[in-house]
Design a protein around this motif. Structure first.
Motif, PDB file in Angstrom:
ATOM      1  N   VAL A  23       0.956  -0.882   0.200  1.00  0.00           N
ATOM      2  CA  VAL A  23       0.026  -0.018   0.066  1.00  0.00           C
ATOM      3  C   VAL A  23       0.979   1.254  -0.110  1.00  0.00           C
ATOM      4  N   ALA A  24       0.410   2.360  -0.467  1.00  0.00           N
ATOM      5  CA  ALA A  24       1.052   3.457  -0.513  1.00  0.00           C
ATOM      6  C   ALA A  24       1.182   3.980   0.680  1.00  0.00           C
ATOM      7  N   ASP A  25       2.329   4.926   1.248  1.00  0.00           N
ATOM      8  CA  ASP A  25       2.359   5.562   2.327  1.00  0.00           C
ATOM      9  C   ASP A  25       1.659   6.999   2.258  1.00  0.00           C
ATOM     10  N   LYS A  26       0.720   7.074   3.145  1.00  0.00           N
ATOM     11  CA  LYS A  26      -0.244   8.174   3.000  1.00  0.00           C
ATOM     12  C   LYS A  26       0.329   9.402   3.963  1.00  0.00           C
ATOM     13  N   GLU A  27       1.591   9.277   4.403  1.00  0.00           N
ATOM     14  CA  GLU A  27       2.141  10.324   4.929  1.00  0.00           C
ATOM     15  C   GLU A  27       3.403  11.155   4.440  1.00  0.00           C
ATOM     16  N   LYS A  28       4.100  10.376   3.861  1.00  0.00           N
ATOM     17  CA  LYS A  28       5.471  10.801   3.391  1.00  0.00           C
ATOM     18  C   LYS A  28       6.038   9.957   2.142  1.00  0.00           C
ATOM     19  N   SER A  29       6.355  10.527   1.115  1.00  0.00           N
ATOM     20  CA  SER A  29       6.808   9.903  -0.071  1.00  0.00           C
ATOM     21  C   SER A  29       7.294  10.809  -1.074  1.00  0.00           C
ATOM     22  N   PRO A  30       7.870  10.548  -2.176  1.00  0.00           N
ATOM     23  CA  PRO A  30       8.015  11.488  -3.019  1.00  0.00           C
ATOM     24  C   PRO A  30       6.994  11.956  -3.892  1.00  0.00           C
ATOM     25  N   TYR A  31       6.043  11.045  -4.113  1.00  0.00           N
ATOM     26  CA  TYR A  31       4.726  11.285  -4.738  1.00  0.00           C
ATOM     27  C   TYR A  31       4.229  12.435  -3.833  1.00  0.00           C
ATOM     28  N   LEU A  32       3.907  12.326  -2.620  1.00  0.00           N
ATOM     29  CA  LEU A  32       3.147  13.174  -1.903  1.00  0.00           C
ATOM     30  C   LEU A  32       3.970  14.865  -1.756  1.00  0.00           C
ATOM     31  N   THR A  33       5.239  14.639  -2.018  1.00  0.00           N
ATOM     32  CA  THR A  33       6.094  16.061  -2.015  1.00  0.00           C
ATOM     33  C   THR A  33       5.584  16.647  -3.442  1.00  0.00           C
ATOM     34  N   GLU A  34       5.738  15.736  -4.408  1.00  0.00           N
ATOM     35  CA  GLU A  34       5.348  16.437  -5.837  1.00  0.00           C
ATOM     36  C   GLU A  34       3.783  16.878  -5.854  1.00  0.00           C
ATOM     37  N   MET A  35       3.021  16.220  -5.182  1.00  0.00           N
ATOM     38  CA  MET A  35       1.597  16.427  -5.162  1.00  0.00           C
ATOM     39  C   MET A  35       1.296  17.857  -4.604  1.00  0.00           C
ATOM     40  N   ALA A  36       2.074  17.920  -3.407  1.00  0.00           N
ATOM     41  CA  ALA A  36       1.865  19.019  -2.597  1.00  0.00           C
ATOM     42  C   ALA A  36       2.377  20.230  -3.282  1.00  0.00           C
ATOM     43  N   LYS A  37       3.343  20.307  -4.031  1.00  0.00           N
ATOM     44  CA  LYS A  37       3.810  21.536  -4.962  1.00  0.00           C
ATOM     45  C   LYS A  37       2.790  21.787  -6.155  1.00  0.00           C
ATOM     46  N   VAL A  38       2.264  20.847  -6.936  1.00  0.00           N
ATOM     47  CA  VAL A  38       1.558  20.797  -7.989  1.00  0.00           C
ATOM     48  C   VAL A  38       0.177  21.295  -7.356  1.00  0.00           C
ATOM     49  N   THR A  39      -0.534  20.982  -6.682  1.00  0.00           N
ATOM     50  CA  THR A  39      -1.726  21.413  -6.123  1.00  0.00           C
ATOM     51  C   THR A  39      -1.725  22.913  -5.497  1.00  0.00           C
ATOM     52  N   GLN A  40      -0.578  23.197  -4.550  1.00  0.00           N
ATOM     53  CA  GLN A  40      -0.397  24.455  -4.138  1.00  0.00           C
ATOM     54  C   GLN A  40      -0.372  25.486  -5.260  1.00  0.00           C
ATOM     55  N   ASP A  41       0.634  25.192  -6.298  1.00  0.00           N
ATOM     56  CA  ASP A  41       0.865  26.125  -7.527  1.00  0.00           C
ATOM     57  C   ASP A  41      -0.569  26.180  -8.199  1.00  0.00           C
ATOM     58  N   ALA A  42      -1.235  25.265  -8.440  1.00  0.00           N
ATOM     59  CA  ALA A  42      -2.570  24.905  -9.252  1.00  0.00           C
ATOM     60  C   ALA A  42      -3.502  25.831  -8.729  1.00  0.00           C
ATOM     61  N   SER A  43      -3.844  25.508  -7.224  1.00  0.00           N
ATOM     62  CA  SER A  43      -4.616  26.095  -6.683  1.00  0.00           C
ATOM     63  C   SER A  43      -4.772  27.740  -6.724  1.00  0.00           C
ATOM     64  N   ALA A  44      -3.521  28.237  -6.419  1.00  0.00           N
ATOM     65  CA  ALA A  44      -3.308  29.693  -6.675  1.00  0.00           C
ATOM     66  C   ALA A  44      -3.886  30.306  -7.981  1.00  0.00           C
ATOM     67  N   LYS A  45      -3.323  29.535  -9.088  1.00  0.00           N
ATOM     68  CA  LYS A  45      -3.606  29.975 -10.371  1.00  0.00           C
ATOM     69  C   LYS A  45      -5.257  29.804 -10.755  1.00  0.00           C
ATOM     70  N   VAL A  46      -5.566  28.763 -10.309  1.00  0.00           N
ATOM     71  CA  VAL A  46      -7.046  28.464 -10.698  1.00  0.00           C
ATOM     72  C   VAL A  46      -8.017  29.423  -9.901  1.00  0.00           C
ATOM     73  N   ALA A  47      -7.733  29.766  -8.555  1.00  0.00           N
ATOM     74  CA  ALA A  47      -8.476  30.626  -7.755  1.00  0.00           C
ATOM     75  C   ALA A  47      -8.585  32.105  -8.559  1.00  0.00           C
ATOM     76  N   GLN A  48      -7.308  32.273  -9.303  1.00  0.00           N
ATOM     77  CA  GLN A  48      -7.300  33.789  -9.701  1.00  0.00           C
ATOM     78  C   GLN A  48      -8.117  33.652 -11.004  1.00  0.00           C
ATOM     79  N   ALA A  49      -7.873  32.515 -11.776  1.00  0.00           N
ATOM     80  CA  ALA A  49      -8.512  32.379 -13.108  1.00  0.00           C
ATOM     81  C   ALA A  49     -10.325  32.415 -12.846  1.00  0.00           C
ATOM     82  N   CYS A  50     -10.567  31.969 -11.848  1.00  0.00           N
ATOM     83  CA  CYS A  50     -12.110  31.676 -11.475  1.00  0.00           C
ATOM     84  C   CYS A  50     -12.519  33.065 -11.232  1.00  0.00           C
ATOM     85  N   ARG A  51     -11.973  33.752 -10.341  1.00  0.00           N
ATOM     86  CA  ARG A  51     -12.380  35.049  -9.879  1.00  0.00           C
ATOM     87  C   ARG A  51     -12.469  36.194 -11.365  1.00  0.00           C
ATOM     88  N   ALA A  52     -11.365  35.996 -11.974  1.00  0.00           N
ATOM     89  CA  ALA A  52     -11.299  36.702 -13.126  1.00  0.00           C
ATOM     90  C   ALA A  52     -12.314  36.651 -14.130  1.00  0.00           C
TER      91      ALA A  52
END
Length: 222
Positions: A23-52
């Protein structure tokens, strides 16, 4: 294949549970690290695009795939020993809730709060729609609705909605998803400011302002 499996397991920091299954580690892994960066960056861009888009008087929306975009299939992939069959997937869905893909529940809430409609677009079959929506709600997604959750009725062009155009004897993922996005924009009046998927076939074909590719080295869908 053993080397490939070992590499993938290292990315997800997969380990054997008490039943002896990986089973995948649900607390720490390279995947989780990469997903955290991807979703953080995307959240900011999407929120801005939605409001605009709202400020411009548009109906903004984001579209999201299911498997490994909103729900995380890794443990199922291990359970089926990386050998997919529709029958195994169906049996698994009936007995198991998949966890949310890391970071995506929060991203969806951010987009909704910024004024975007949340639209599901998956290659899962229409017969799996009820299970999929139940799973999504069980893991924290409250924004998806039955009327704006698109599933694939068949690969037979004759059984597709009239707005889907297929070139061959079978309708491809790209044809189904791009055609559905075109329908969402042209017929339903939405502006898709962000399209999220883990496969390139989720993303190509246009009809979205920005495509967001999520990491998934476990399988490839053309």
């Amino acid at each position: 294949m053993d080397v490939v499996k070992a590499t993938i397991r290292a990315y997800y920091n997969a380990h054997k549970n008490d039943a002896g299954a990986y089973v995948a580690d649900k607390e720490k892994s390279p995947y989780l690290t990469e997903m955290a960066k991807v979703t953080q960056d995307a959240s900011a861009k999407v929120a801005q695009a939605c409001r605009a888009a709202v400020a411009e008087g548009k109906k903004p929306a984001i579209t999201l795939d299911a498997d490994d975009t909103t729900v995380w299939t890794y443990d199922m992939e291990e359970a089926m020993e990386f050998s997919f069959t529709p029958q195994f997937q169906q049996a698994y869905l009936e007995k198991n809730d998949m966890p949310a893909t890391p970071g995506m529940v929060k991203l969806v809430k951010v987009a909704k709060d910024a004024g975007c409609e949340i639209i599901g677009l998956t290659g899962r079959s229409t017969s799996q729609k009820a299970w999929t929506l139940r799973n999504l709600r069980a893991v924290g997604y409250t924004e998806f609705t039955d009327g704006l959750y698109f599933t694939k009725p068949s690969s037979d062009p004759a059984k597709m909605p009239s707005y889907i155009k297929c070139a061959g004897a079978k309708c491809t993922t790209v044809e189904f998803k791009a055609g559905t996005r075109a329908h969402i924009e042209k017929d339903l009046g939405y502006t898709i400011v962000g399209n999220f998927g883990d496969q390139y076939s989720d993303l190509i074909g246009g009809h979205s302002d920005t495509a967001y590719k999520l990491p998934n080295p476990t399988y490839y869908l053309p």
